[in-house]
Motif scaffolding. Structure first.
Motif, short mmCIF file in Angstrom:
data_model
loop_
_atom_site.label_atom_id
_atom_site.label_comp_id
_atom_site.label_asym_id
_atom_site.label_seq_id
_atom_site.Cartn_x
_atom_site.Cartn_y
_atom_site.Cartn_z
N ASP A 450 23.89 -21.55 -37.68
CA ASP A 450 25.00 -21.41 -36.74
C ASP A 450 24.93 -22.55 -35.72
OD1 ASP A 450 27.00 -20.69 -35.05
OD2 ASP A 450 26.13 -18.77 -34.44
N THR A 452 27.34 -23.31 -33.67
CA THR A 452 28.30 -23.07 -32.59
C THR A 452 27.69 -23.48 -31.24
OG1 THR A 452 29.21 -21.21 -33.81
CG2 THR A 452 29.72 -21.33 -31.46
N GLY A 453 28.42 -24.29 -30.51
CA GLY A 453 27.96 -24.71 -29.19
C GLY A 453 26.91 -25.80 -29.20
N LYS A 476 21.81 -27.39 -28.01
CA LYS A 476 22.93 -26.58 -27.54
C LYS A 476 23.53 -27.26 -26.31
CE LYS A 476 21.37 -22.21 -29.50
NZ LYS A 476 21.01 -20.79 -29.26
N GLU A 513 18.57 -23.11 -34.28
CA GLU A 513 19.23 -21.82 -34.09
C GLU A 513 18.41 -20.90 -33.19
OE1 GLU A 513 20.01 -18.55 -37.26
OE2 GLU A 513 21.61 -20.03 -37.55
#
Length: 719
Positions: A450, A452-453, A476, A513
């Motif tokens: 993942d 995301t961000g 991140k 992650e």
């Protein structure tokens, strides 16, 4: 996205100077350690499979596996790693056959050792290709009760029916070669068979090979590679084969190969004499068997034959016999037939990279030259078309700010596979028509973590001599800039090997992650900016590469991305030497080090396995002047008591016949003698890549990230 930031560099200059005065390790007046074989108390660990050494390995494996596999995080990480490496939704790497079919070597949970398989191009482009098995390595190993690891095949053009299969016992570089019929899908009874050896073989015709092997006493170089090239006829023994060329014991190796046109016709039979790792001589074998040296610079590579034009990559400035001046990094070309007749024939400049560009890949279709060109570590693909006085080019319309790789190319037309990837961009495969410029995405890998961000930054750190060293940070977007981020810094910095942006499912799943930051350094010694970037850290300048890596660590801390308790490093082989240099020179910057299949005892590297071949990179410890600069940074000799060394994780492979496992073993033993905690693991299979099969690869990954979790994510770090 990728964004570049240099705003704070001026404020960091004072903190990034790495003179000898600023090195953290306290100077010692103790006698020099292990400066000869006689004074090395752990030389017995170089006995690769000796009983005493293997008992030591067994004891250390038991301890380290107990610690790491006993951590509750190990098994979840192991299962995640296993799922990734055995996943069936990976992109099957394609290879064009001469008739336009697609070959692939595949490993998964059902094919642990792997299967060589084939399909049509149309079928390959579908979601579920219909594969036909050519050779099943798992079935072969079981039938022969052998520990076979597949190392590739060489097939006779243009039909490509008859192939030489390279099989390694446990992953060693040394291979057994056996003749295989790809039509009947069986080994040829009474066919060519070459026993285990380093070296290779090339087809001249159906009944003749060009071979470089271990022919017995006195036929290998000091580096352990072949010194002799022979021409072997079907039915002959190795002893009966005719000697074509003999090098010198001080050479790295000699080998034979052929130049064939797009129709598979033999255009030239060549012999390469590698004088050192970077300098070589090329000879042509004439029709009457004479061997003639060709007028090529010592540092150059033949990279392709396109429409009768011989393409050569230069690794040094050079004045050609024609009087033309060329630069290191240039691609140049000659009309092959005219040049073989008269080597004063003028060459044509194909490409001259700028100071911040590098050629990272070249392949030839039937009519074009396809080049992966990087600019400040970002890739694009150019298609060059030959002309009598100049080559023209166009750029393929691929995604921007990514890494690109030129893959297999068709010999019947101008199709070529191109890979596209980035740190946060799952790999995709494109089929390009170099004739028209059309590109079509044919495969893409699903996201394995993942992202995301998450984002990617490119920064620069100022090294000790003022050179700006680029590095990438994957993280991140909302990470706090307070020094609290667990950060893994990866480096290699040698042999002109470039660390380019690429999607790593295991780094993403097992580290990013979970909140980790991943940093990739591009120090001198690599090839990110061409041959000069590499040459800047050769031999007496090797310390520059170590200072570059240290400068990145300092820059990360100065930016508050991380801090010493949260910073770990990782690298293998030459990168393992990098880790050792950081450990002995700047242990105050790190709290973890994963040291993979390392070089460590640099006063004896040239005496162990293939080590003598690397003198061109490091220098020769038998030459006093060169020994002095090597001893100054050799990690094994520079380990000291009373230093802030963190607990390190060192791993190697018994079957590694390139970098001797004694380096890793002796490093661990010396650290323990000095009173430091060490985790050491040795895989008894696997070769230099440290993974004979996918299960072992998954175990190694889980061990590494369990260790990193303990050191960088726990407070305080676990030992």
């Amino acid at each position: 996205m990728i964004r570049s930031s240099a705003a704070v560099l001026a404020a960091l200059l004072a903190s990034t100077s790495l003179t000898s005065v600023s090195m953290a390790q306290t100077a010692s007046s103790a006698p020099a350690f292990a400066t000869s074989e006689a004074s090395d108390p752990y030389v017995w660990l170089e006995d690769v499979e000796g009983a005493r050494a293997m008992a030591w390995v067994k004891d250390h494996n038991t301890h380290s596996l107990g610690v790491l596999q006993g951590d509750p995080r190990y098994e979840p990480l192991h299962q995640q790693a296993l799922a990734i490496v055995q996943a069936r939704d990976r992109i099957p790497a394609p290879g064009f056959t001469h008739d336009g079919h697609i070959d692939n070597f595949w490993q998964d949970a059902q094919h642990v050792r792997g299967v060589w398989r084939r399909t049509t191009l149309d079928s390959y482009k579908t979601a579920e290709p219909q594969w036909e098995t050519v050779l099943d390595i798992d079935a072969l190993a079981e039938a022969e009760s052998a520990n076979w690891v597949y190392k590739g095949s060489t097939c006779l053009a243009p039909e490509e029916r008859y192939c030489l299969i390279s099989l390694s016992n446990g992953g060693k570089d040394a291979v057994t070669l056996r003749e295989f019929d790809s039509v009947t899908r069986s080994f040829v009874e009474g066919g060519f068979f070459l026993p285990e050896s380093k070296g290779g073989a090339t087809w001249l015709n159906k009944d003749t090979l060009l071979i470089s092997r271990d022919f017995g006493v006195g036929t290998l170089t000091n580096s352990g590679y072949p010194m002799i090239v022979k021409r072997m006829m079907r039915g002959q023994s190795l002893d009966q084969a005719d000697v074509l060329f003999m090098g010198e014991p001080t050479d790295v190796s000699v080998s034979g190969y052929t130049l064939r046109d797009a129709d598979g016709a033999l255009k030239a039979t060549l012999i390469n004499r590698s004088i050192d790792f970077y300098s070589s001589e090329t000879y042509r074998v004439t029709d009457d068997g004479a061997v003639v040296k060709l007028a090529l610079p010592a540092k150059s590579d033949i990279t392709g034959l396109v429409a009768g034009k011989l393409v050569v990559s230069l690794k040094q400035d050079w004045t050609a016999p024609s009087g033309q001046d060329f630069k290191s990094g240039d691609l140049i070309a000659w009309p092959l037939d005219a040049w073989l007749e008269d080597q004063a024939t003028p060459a044509v400049l194909v490409l001259r990279p700028t100071e911040r560009q590098a050629v990272e890949g070249v392949n030839a279709t039937r009519n074009t030259l396809v080049v992966a060109l990087y600019d400040n570590v970002r890739g694009s693909v150019r298609v060059y078309r030959p002309g009598d006085s100049e080559w023209t080019y166009s750029t393929l319309g691929l995604p921007q700010n990514v890494s690109v790789g030129v893959g297999s190319a068709s010999e019947t037309d101008d199709k070529v596979f191109v890979s596209v990837t980035g740190y946060l961009n799952p790999s995709s495969l494109w089929l390009a028509d170099a004739a028209t410029g059309a590109v079509d995405q044919v495969k893409s890998m699903p996201a394995k973590f993942d992202a995301t961000g998450m984002t990617v930054d490119q920064h620069e750190a100022r090294s000790a001599d003022g050179t700006m060293i680029p590095y990438f940070v994957v993280h991140k977007a909302d990470m706090p800039l307070d020094g609290s981020n667990p950060t893994l810094l990866y480096g290699y910095g040698g042999f002109e090997s470039s660390l380019l942006p690429g999607y790593s499912a295991t780094v993403g799943k097992l580290w990013l992650e979970r909140g980790g930051v991943y940093v990739i350094a591009n120090p001198r010694g690599g090839g990110e900016f061409g041959p000069r970037w590499h040459e800047a850290a050769l031999q007496q300048n090797r310390q520059r590469a170590h200072e570059d890596f240290q400068a990145v660590a300092l820059d990360l801390i100065a930016r508050d991305i991380t801090s010493q308790p949260k910073l770990g490093i990782m690298g293998g082989s030459q990168g393992g030497l990098f880790m050792g240099a950081m450990l002995t020179q700047r242990p105050d910057l790190i709290n973890a080090a994963v040291i993979q299949v390392p070089l460590f005892d640099m006063l004896r590297f040239h005496k162990l396995l293939a080590g003598a071949s690397w003198k061109g990179e490091y220098g020769d410890p038998d030459v006093p002047e060169e020994r002095a600069w090597i001893q100054a940074y050799s990690p094994y000799q520079n380990l000291r008591a009373g230093q802030p060394y963190p607990e390190v994780f060192i791993h190697t492979s018994t079957k590694d016949d390139r970098v001797h496992p004694g380096h890793a073993r002796k490093a661990a033993a010396r650290l323990e003698e000095l009173g430091y905690p060490v985790l050491f693991y040795e895989n008894t299979d696997g070769g230099h890549a440290a993974g004979a099969n996918l299960q072992e690869t998954a175990r190694r990954l889980a061990l590494e990230y369990t260790y990193l979790s303990r050191r960088l994510m726990d407070s305080p770090a676990k030992e």
